[in-house]
Design a protein around this motif. Structure first.
Motif, PDB file in Angstrom:
ATOM      1  N   TRP A  72      44.750  28.218  36.430  1.00  0.00           N
ATOM      2  CA  TRP A  72      45.022  28.407  34.952  1.00  0.00           C
ATOM      3  C   TRP A  72      44.647  29.818  34.923  1.00  0.00           C
ATOM      4  O   TRP A  72      45.458  30.523  34.251  1.00  0.00           O
ATOM      5  CB  TRP A  72      44.311  27.323  34.122  1.00  0.00           C
ATOM      6  CG  TRP A  72      44.900  27.540  32.834  1.00  0.00           C
ATOM      7  CD1 TRP A  72      45.971  27.178  32.103  1.00  0.00           C
ATOM      8  CD2 TRP A  72      43.992  28.153  31.749  1.00  0.00           C
ATOM      9  NE1 TRP A  72      46.172  27.531  30.960  1.00  0.00           N
ATOM     10  CE2 TRP A  72      44.808  28.203  30.608  1.00  0.00           C
ATOM     11  CE3 TRP A  72      42.819  28.716  31.764  1.00  0.00           C
ATOM     12  CZ2 TRP A  72      44.451  28.645  29.462  1.00  0.00           C
ATOM     13  CZ3 TRP A  72      42.477  29.215  30.536  1.00  0.00           C
ATOM     14  CH2 TRP A  72      43.045  29.374  29.490  1.00  0.00           C
ATOM     15  N   ARG A  73      43.359  30.268  35.000  1.00  0.00           N
ATOM     16  CA  ARG A  73      43.051  31.568  34.567  1.00  0.00           C
ATOM     17  C   ARG A  73      43.939  32.596  35.448  1.00  0.00           C
ATOM     18  O   ARG A  73      44.191  33.701  34.667  1.00  0.00           O
ATOM     19  CB  ARG A  73      41.481  31.859  35.032  1.00  0.00           C
ATOM     20  CG  ARG A  73      40.575  31.129  33.906  1.00  0.00           C
ATOM     21  CD  ARG A  73      39.136  31.429  34.241  1.00  0.00           C
ATOM     22  NE  ARG A  73      38.108  30.740  33.507  1.00  0.00           N
ATOM     23  CZ  ARG A  73      37.030  30.550  33.572  1.00  0.00           C
ATOM     24  NH1 ARG A  73      36.479  30.920  34.845  1.00  0.00           N
ATOM     25  NH2 ARG A  73      36.262  29.908  32.564  1.00  0.00           N
ATOM     26  N   MET A  74      44.149  32.441  36.393  1.00  0.00           N
ATOM     27  CA  MET A  74      44.972  33.475  37.315  1.00  0.00           C
ATOM     28  C   MET A  74      46.392  33.365  36.711  1.00  0.00           C
ATOM     29  O   MET A  74      47.034  34.310  36.640  1.00  0.00           O
ATOM     30  CB  MET A  74      45.098  32.998  38.702  1.00  0.00           C
ATOM     31  CG  MET A  74      44.676  34.130  39.857  1.00  0.00           C
ATOM     32  SD  MET A  74      44.649  33.690  41.500  1.00  0.00           S
ATOM     33  CE  MET A  74      45.347  32.130  41.751  1.00  0.00           C
ATOM     34  N   LYS A  75      47.078  32.384  36.454  1.00  0.00           N
ATOM     35  CA  LYS A  75      48.206  32.272  35.714  1.00  0.00           C
ATOM     36  C   LYS A  75      48.303  32.938  34.518  1.00  0.00           C
ATOM     37  O   LYS A  75      49.267  33.822  34.185  1.00  0.00           O
ATOM     38  CB  LYS A  75      48.878  30.860  35.768  1.00  0.00           C
ATOM     39  CG  LYS A  75      49.325  30.226  37.135  1.00  0.00           C
ATOM     40  CD  LYS A  75      49.657  28.838  36.739  1.00  0.00           C
ATOM     41  CE  LYS A  75      50.000  28.189  37.902  1.00  0.00           C
ATOM     42  NZ  LYS A  75      50.537  26.734  38.097  1.00  0.00           N
ATOM     43  N   GLU A  76      47.178  32.743  33.658  1.00  0.00           N
ATOM     44  CA  GLU A  76      47.232  33.506  32.530  1.00  0.00           C
ATOM     45  C   GLU A  76      47.016  35.217  32.654  1.00  0.00           C
ATOM     46  O   GLU A  76      47.699  35.770  31.949  1.00  0.00           O
ATOM     47  CB  GLU A  76      45.903  32.991  31.520  1.00  0.00           C
ATOM     48  CG  GLU A  76      45.942  31.635  30.897  1.00  0.00           C
ATOM     49  CD  GLU A  76      47.131  31.363  29.961  1.00  0.00           C
ATOM     50  OE1 GLU A  76      47.252  32.471  29.031  1.00  0.00           O
ATOM     51  OE2 GLU A  76      48.067  30.691  30.027  1.00  0.00           O
ATOM     52  N   LYS A  77      46.280  35.390  33.678  1.00  0.00           N
ATOM     53  CA  LYS A  77      46.115  36.845  33.920  1.00  0.00           C
ATOM     54  C   LYS A  77      47.603  37.372  34.107  1.00  0.00           C
ATOM     55  O   LYS A  77      47.827  38.299  33.830  1.00  0.00           O
ATOM     56  CB  LYS A  77      44.846  36.791  35.327  1.00  0.00           C
ATOM     57  CG  LYS A  77      44.786  38.421  35.486  1.00  0.00           C
ATOM     58  CD  LYS A  77      43.511  38.345  36.339  1.00  0.00           C
ATOM     59  CE  LYS A  77      43.138  39.704  36.639  1.00  0.00           C
ATOM     60  NZ  LYS A  77      42.036  39.952  37.537  1.00  0.00           N
ATOM     61  N   LEU A  78      48.288  36.676  35.239  1.00  0.00           N
ATOM     62  CA  LEU A  78      49.336  36.944  35.528  1.00  0.00           C
ATOM     63  C   LEU A  78      50.401  37.105  34.451  1.00  0.00           C
ATOM     64  O   LEU A  78      51.145  38.196  34.049  1.00  0.00           O
ATOM     65  CB  LEU A  78      50.386  35.994  36.646  1.00  0.00           C
ATOM     66  CG  LEU A  78      49.737  36.212  37.789  1.00  0.00           C
ATOM     67  CD1 LEU A  78      50.380  35.286  38.808  1.00  0.00           C
ATOM     68  CD2 LEU A  78      49.825  37.739  38.724  1.00  0.00           C
ATOM     69  N   ARG A  79      50.664  36.065  33.458  1.00  0.00           N
ATOM     70  CA  ARG A  79      51.385  36.229  32.321  1.00  0.00           C
ATOM     71  C   ARG A  79      50.809  37.455  31.323  1.00  0.00           C
ATOM     72  O   ARG A  79      51.735  38.047  30.825  1.00  0.00           O
ATOM     73  CB  ARG A  79      50.897  34.993  31.430  1.00  0.00           C
ATOM     74  CG  ARG A  79      52.163  33.889  31.748  1.00  0.00           C
ATOM     75  CD  ARG A  79      51.685  32.867  30.686  1.00  0.00           C
ATOM     76  NE  ARG A  79      51.917  31.457  31.344  1.00  0.00           N
ATOM     77  CZ  ARG A  79      51.235  30.408  31.409  1.00  0.00           C
ATOM     78  NH1 ARG A  79      50.069  30.472  30.736  1.00  0.00           N
ATOM     79  NH2 ARG A  79      51.393  29.407  32.316  1.00  0.00           N
ATOM     80  N   GLU A  80      49.637  37.549  31.429  1.00  0.00           N
ATOM     81  CA  GLU A  80      49.301  38.896  30.349  1.00  0.00           C
ATOM     82  C   GLU A  80      49.554  39.967  31.302  1.00  0.00           C
ATOM     83  O   GLU A  80      50.249  41.026  30.174  1.00  0.00           O
ATOM     84  CB  GLU A  80      47.503  38.796  30.370  1.00  0.00           C
ATOM     85  CG  GLU A  80      47.122  37.832  29.597  1.00  0.00           C
ATOM     86  CD  GLU A  80      47.355  38.000  28.086  1.00  0.00           C
ATOM     87  OE1 GLU A  80      47.463  39.231  27.528  1.00  0.00           O
ATOM     88  OE2 GLU A  80      47.682  36.988  27.268  1.00  0.00           O
ATOM     89  N   LYS A 105      51.883  42.856  29.587  1.00  0.00           N
ATOM     90  CA  LYS A 105      51.572  44.075  29.617  1.00  0.00           C
ATOM     91  C   LYS A 105      52.741  44.947  29.974  1.00  0.00           C
ATOM     92  O   LYS A 105      53.119  46.051  29.420  1.00  0.00           O
ATOM     93  CB  LYS A 105      50.321  44.396  30.105  1.00  0.00           C
ATOM     94  CG  LYS A 105      49.133  44.006  29.443  1.00  0.00           C
ATOM     95  CD  LYS A 105      47.816  44.201  30.041  1.00  0.00           C
ATOM     96  CE  LYS A 105      46.626  43.859  29.304  1.00  0.00           C
ATOM     97  NZ  LYS A 105      45.602  43.960  30.136  1.00  0.00           N
ATOM     98  N   GLU A 106      53.209  44.645  31.296  1.00  0.00           N
ATOM     99  CA  GLU A 106      54.412  45.417  31.995  1.00  0.00           C
ATOM    100  C   GLU A 106      55.595  45.462  31.151  1.00  0.00           C
ATOM    101  O   GLU A 106      56.106  46.415  31.103  1.00  0.00           O
ATOM    102  CB  GLU A 106      54.728  44.767  33.233  1.00  0.00           C
ATOM    103  CG  GLU A 106      53.581  44.974  34.380  1.00  0.00           C
ATOM    104  CD  GLU A 106      54.025  44.400  35.672  1.00  0.00           C
ATOM    105  OE1 GLU A 106      55.119  43.796  35.876  1.00  0.00           O
ATOM    106  OE2 GLU A 106      53.118  44.167  36.581  1.00  0.00           O
ATOM    107  N   LYS A 107      55.776  44.300  30.630  1.00  0.00           N
ATOM    108  CA  LYS A 107      57.104  44.389  29.479  1.00  0.00           C
ATOM    109  C   LYS A 107      56.941  45.067  28.415  1.00  0.00           C
ATOM    110  O   LYS A 107      57.823  46.066  27.847  1.00  0.00           O
ATOM    111  CB  LYS A 107      57.406  42.746  29.102  1.00  0.00           C
ATOM    112  CG  LYS A 107      58.611  42.341  29.116  1.00  0.00           C
ATOM    113  CD  LYS A 107      58.791  40.892  28.342  1.00  0.00           C
ATOM    114  CE  LYS A 107      60.179  40.195  28.984  1.00  0.00           C
ATOM    115  NZ  LYS A 107      60.231  38.890  28.579  1.00  0.00           N
ATOM    116  N   SER A 108      55.685  45.194  27.751  1.00  0.00           N
ATOM    117  CA  SER A 108      55.335  45.881  26.692  1.00  0.00           C
ATOM    118  C   SER A 108      55.551  47.618  26.944  1.00  0.00           C
ATOM    119  O   SER A 108      55.894  48.284  26.319  1.00  0.00           O
ATOM    120  CB  SER A 108      54.218  45.564  25.842  1.00  0.00           C
ATOM    121  OG  SER A 108      53.291  45.738  26.754  1.00  0.00           O
ATOM    122  N   GLU A 109      54.773  47.610  28.242  1.00  0.00           N
ATOM    123  CA  GLU A 109      54.738  49.008  28.900  1.00  0.00           C
ATOM    124  C   GLU A 109      56.398  49.692  28.973  1.00  0.00           C
ATOM    125  O   GLU A 109      56.664  50.530  28.740  1.00  0.00           O
ATOM    126  CB  GLU A 109      53.887  49.031  30.012  1.00  0.00           C
ATOM    127  CG  GLU A 109      53.880  50.559  30.740  1.00  0.00           C
ATOM    128  CD  GLU A 109      53.298  51.496  29.938  1.00  0.00           C
ATOM    129  OE1 GLU A 109      53.251  52.632  29.739  1.00  0.00           O
ATOM    130  OE2 GLU A 109      52.164  50.868  29.033  1.00  0.00           O
TER     131      GLU A 109
END
Length: 186
Positions: A141-149, A153-157
């Motif tokens: 779950w943490r890994m998936k959350e990290k990937l989502r984040e 970030k990539e999207k916002s970048e």
């Protein structure tokens, strides 16, 4: 059939029965153990006077009563010994049963302890497995959350980079006109 032939048959049957071999009745005669001869039987000699006869008869009765009393005492003593022996055997049997029951109870208790230990180990192993699965799920779950984040970030970048290329309002009309002319040329 006449009476003579019947009696002949009976006689013949009896002779066959006695000569056929040892029957139970005849066999018992050979295997029976007789008591020793009694001193009272055949000991009476004719007395000379009736008074002497009474005296001897009273003496015989006393001796017989004494022997009977001794025999009864012996019988009572034997019965008491048999009763005591039976009582001793019964007590030994009861003691053996009690010991066997105690052993069986001990074995049962030990088996229950072993089962309890096995159950405890199985529960601990189950807890460890559950903990491991939960840890793996949490990590996933943490890994998936990290990937989502990171994607966010990539999207916002990307959006930030694209927005840096945005056109000012004053130049927007000129760019629209260029785009409209460029598409019509194609």
């Amino acid at each position: 059939m006449g009476t003579r032939s019947r009696s002949l048959l009976r006689t013949l049957g009896r002779s066959l029965c006695t000569t056929a071999g040892p029957t139970h009745r005849n066999n018992n005669h050979h295997t029976h153990k007789y008591l020793d001869p009694n001193s009272f039987v055949g000991c009476w000699e004719a007395p000379r006077t009736p008074k002497e006869a009474e005296k001897r008869l009273a003496q015989l009765r006393r001796e017989y009563a004494k022997q009977l009393k001794d025999t009864r005492k012996g019988y009572i003593h034997e019965m008491e010994l048999l009763r005591l022996e039976k009582l001793r055997k019964d007590q030994a049997t009861q003691e053996a049963l009690r010991i066997a029951n105690e052993e069986r109870k001990k074995l049962k208790a030990e088996a229950a302890k072993v089962r309890a230990e096995e159950r405890k180990l199985a529960q601990e192993e189950f807890r460890q497995t559950l903990f491991k699965e939960r840890t793996e799920k949490l990590e996933n779950w943490r890994m998936k959350e990290k990937l989502r984040e990171e994607k966010k970030k990539e999207k916002s970048e990307l959006l930030r980079r694209k927005s840096s290329m945005w056109v000012e309002e004053s130049e927007m009309e000129k760019k629209l006109l260029d785009v409209a002319v460029a598409t019509s040329a194609l």
